[in-house]
Design an enzyme around this catalytic site. Sequence first.
Site: not given
Ligand code: NAP
Length: 275
Positions: A149, A164
């Site tokens: 998006y 984003k």
């Molecule tokens: P996730 O496991 O929840 O990853 C998010 C990570 O960001 C966590 O490790 C979290 O660790 C860290 N984080 C959050 N706030 C932070 C802060 N203030 N400072 C430093 N670290 C921080 O979810 P994911 O699905 O793997 O997502 C990873 C990336 O992929 C994201 O950018 C997401 O937008 C993108 N994405 C995912 C999907 C999907 O379907 N999974 C689709 C499109 C895009 P802590 O809580 O320890 O800080």
Amino acid sequence: MGFFSDNLLEGKVALITGGGTGLGLATARAFGANGAKLVIASRSAEHVEDGAATLREEEIEALPLVCDVREPDQVEAMVDTAIEHFGRVDVLVNNAAGNFLVRAEDLSPGGWKAVTRIVLDGSWFCSRAVYKHMKGQGGGNILNVLATYATGAGPLTVHSAAAKAGVLSLTRTLAVEWADAGIRVNALAPGPVDTHGAGSRLWNSDEARASIAEKLPMGRFGTEAEIADAAIFLVSDAASYVTGTMLPVDGGLTLGEGHLANIEAIQHLLRQSKD
Ligand code: NAP
């Protein structure tokens, strides 16, 4: 099993924010399997230490660091520690993010700020902090993890979609400004991947998951490994003439009706949460 030669990232040091969980950890694993050394950083010591322990079991070296990417001083300290430990940083992956479902009219100023600060401010602070090191060592790579998006509409995630899209702009602008420093800046836009973080925030039932999957042209979610393989390509020398681009890795989501039709599943979740 990976698709690349084992030494594609040999000698490279990669810093991955949010690298202790989900796609960040999967990317660290894939980079490590291809020869890179890793720094994984996020707010929770437990997340990054558990992540590093998992990687160690696979004989991948990863330095776990606690850092809140919203705080520029913590970001500078994180990069300095990485340089002290490994002597260089070749790759930065801006993967850390926060997100939750909310109708735009119900989103509070605090909720807007929480997400945009992690995604947009955090990506900028980290990019800024690695710039002088990468320039000094003759180049490097920045990879921003977006979402499909970023180029369209993100219904019920206006905070994340706007942030984003801002990071996509950052990707393009820094790619131009920093090309003469040998720094390539690219972005990856994953389609839905069933990580614990995304699943708990964006689709928390089999019904919602199935409803999203059936709207995708490829009819299924992506895997963590499929996203990580695309990340390897973009930061490796295989993509040495690629900069300022966004690669969707989404099973055709951005081309099909799934992009907006996801709203049906999402609205179902919202109705459930209000019952
Ligand atoms: P996730 O496991 O929840 O990853 C998010 C990570 O960001 C966590 O490790 C979290 O660790 C860290 N984080 C959050 N706030 C932070 C802060 N203030 N400072 C430093 N670290 C921080 O979810 P994911 O699905 O793997 O997502 C990873 C990336 O992929 C994201 O950018 C997401 O937008 C993108 N994405 C995912 C999907 C999907 O379907 N999974 C689709 C499109 C895009 P802590 O809580 O320890 O800080």
